[in-house]
Scaffold this active site. Structure first.
Site, PDB file in Angstrom:
ATOM      1  N   SER A 188     -51.381 -57.907 146.992  1.00  0.00           N
ATOM      2  CA  SER A 188     -52.564 -57.989 147.914  1.00  0.00           C
ATOM      3  C   SER A 188     -52.220 -59.311 148.643  1.00  0.00           C
ATOM      4  CB  SER A 188     -53.780 -57.809 147.120  1.00  0.00           C
ATOM      5  OG  SER A 188     -54.935 -58.649 147.767  1.00  0.00           O
ATOM      6  N   TYR A 215     -58.984 -62.076 139.897  1.00  0.00           N
ATOM      7  CA  TYR A 215     -58.338 -61.047 140.569  1.00  0.00           C
ATOM      8  C   TYR A 215     -57.143 -61.233 140.945  1.00  0.00           C
ATOM      9  CZ  TYR A 215     -57.360 -57.647 144.064  1.00  0.00           C
ATOM     10  OH  TYR A 215     -56.587 -56.778 144.888  1.00  0.00           O
ATOM     11  N   LYS A 229     -52.912 -60.512 140.639  1.00  0.00           N
ATOM     12  CA  LYS A 229     -51.862 -60.103 141.338  1.00  0.00           C
ATOM     13  C   LYS A 229     -50.581 -61.225 141.757  1.00  0.00           C
ATOM     14  CE  LYS A 229     -53.696 -56.267 142.649  1.00  0.00           C
ATOM     15  NZ  LYS A 229     -53.148 -54.840 142.255  1.00  0.00           N
TER      16      LYS A 229
END
Ligand code: WQD
Length: 342
Positions: A126, A151, A155
């Site tokens: 992402s 989050y 990644k």
């Protein structure tokens, strides 16, 4: 036909990618425990494809259960790993849940790739790995800043784990950094099914427009941007899906001598929140009921993709305009309401 394992196949991007893979000649199985996805999404996938898609309702954090899927499906040509928790705000409140799930599941699927000699691996990354970048148009070489949320940290760590794993075995990998996936398949048979109140902009827009939400807020209008609201690179989910097929082809055809490659998946255009709302109002004919609220903690001010590498090396050409993205999102929201009314 080459068989591909798609983890998170009942999810938003996973379901759209299964459609693109099958339409481009791949055979696909899904592994999705439906903890964050609606199994009925595969009904829409099967209607589009005219064929059944097998989903193993298996928790990737359970290594033995995941290994059992690979015992039953030999000669897997590649894995596309989508399955992860992805709510930025939720990750701030439940960091250990996010680290346990997102990192634990990634380690297990990589263990299976090694154990069952799967040669190709595509990792769902992402643009969040860039943090708050010093430049707005980021390339794959733009230095990563600290992640703005757990989050985002999963990644960043996920990329390190994949890159470390491919060094010591026969695996080759591609890391795809999505910008802001929006929209729905043109058939309007599949789309995004947010769980609870949507955190992301476009489902918040469509749910407000249809009356599911009484109103919505723009999180900040005092940023140093052309109209004060944040800038993002919105990219149609079907363009994202097709990039996965191209990435698999790239790996299977051994197009690179590197064990892993990174690609930005964005249109290369940045739009402000207000511009996105105005594009929605134009295509839907609905005047949106919104107000200006305070900034959201963790928001990046402005980011969009330099997508030259994906265009030149993958042969990827994102075609959908912002208005087409908004149009398909709105049509999908109307379909969800119609289905509920039945
Ligand atoms: C976009 C803009 C908000 C809702 C995150 C992840 C990314 C990806 C997509 C998983 C921001 C504003 C939003 C609202 C608003 N995740 N906004 N009112 O935060 O850019 O990206 O989700 O695939 O990895 O980082 O997306 O849609 O939440 O926000 O004003 O009700 O819309 O402030 O500027 P984001 P988003």
């Amino acid at each position: 036909m080459k068989k591909i394992v798609v983890t998170g196949g009942c999810g938003y991007i996973g379901s759209h990618t299964i459609v693109d893979l099958v339409q481009n000649g791949y055979d696909v199985i899904s592994i999705d425990n439906n903890s964050k996805s609606d199994p009925s999404i595969l009904d829409g996938v099967e209607k589009i494809l005219g064929k059944k898609i097998k989903n193993y309702v298996t928790d990737l954090c359970d290594l033995a259960a995941t290994q059992a899927v690979f015992e039953q499906n030999k000669d897997i040509a590649g894995i596309i790993h989508f399955a992860a928790y992805k709510a930025v705000g939720e990750s701030v409140h439940k960091p250990l849940v996010y680290f346990e799930n997102n990192i634990g599941s990634l380690v297990n699927i990589l263990k299976c790739a090694e154990q069952f000699n799967v040669p190709n691996f595509v990792f769902s990354s992402s643009c969040t790995v860039y943090g708050n970048p010093d430049v707005e148009a980021v390339t794959e070489e733009t230095p990563q800043k600290p992640a703005e949320s757990p989050y985002g940290a999963t990644k960043q760590m996920g990329e390190v784990i994949v890159n470390s794993t491919v060094v010591s075995n026969n695996l080759k990998a591609i890391l795809l950094r999505y910008f802001n996936p929006v929209g729905a398949h043109p058939s309007i048979l599949i789309g995004e099914v947010p769980l609870g109140r949507p955190a992301n902009l476009v489902p918040a827009i469509t749910q407000t427009a249809i009356g599911k939400l009484p109103t919505m807020q723009i999180y900040g209008s005092d940023y140093d941007t052309r109209d004060g609201s944040c800038v993002r690179d919105y990219i149609h989910v079907c363009d994202i899906a097709h990039a996965h097929t191209l990435a698999l082809n790239f790996l299977i055809d051994n197009k690179s001598n590197n064990k892993s490659e990174i690609f930005n998946l964005g249109t290369g255009n940045g739009y402000t929140v207000l511009e996105a709302i105005h594009a929605f109002e134009k295509v839907s004919g609905v005047k949106l009921n919104y107000s200006i609220g305070p900034r959201r903690v963790g928001d990046v001010v402005a980011i969009y993709a330099n997508n030259n590498k994906a265009k030149s090396e993958l042969g990827w050409n994102p075609e959908n305009t912002l208005e087409q993205m908004m149009d398909s999102s709105w049509k999908w929201e109307l379909k969800l309401q119609k289905n509920k009314a039945v």
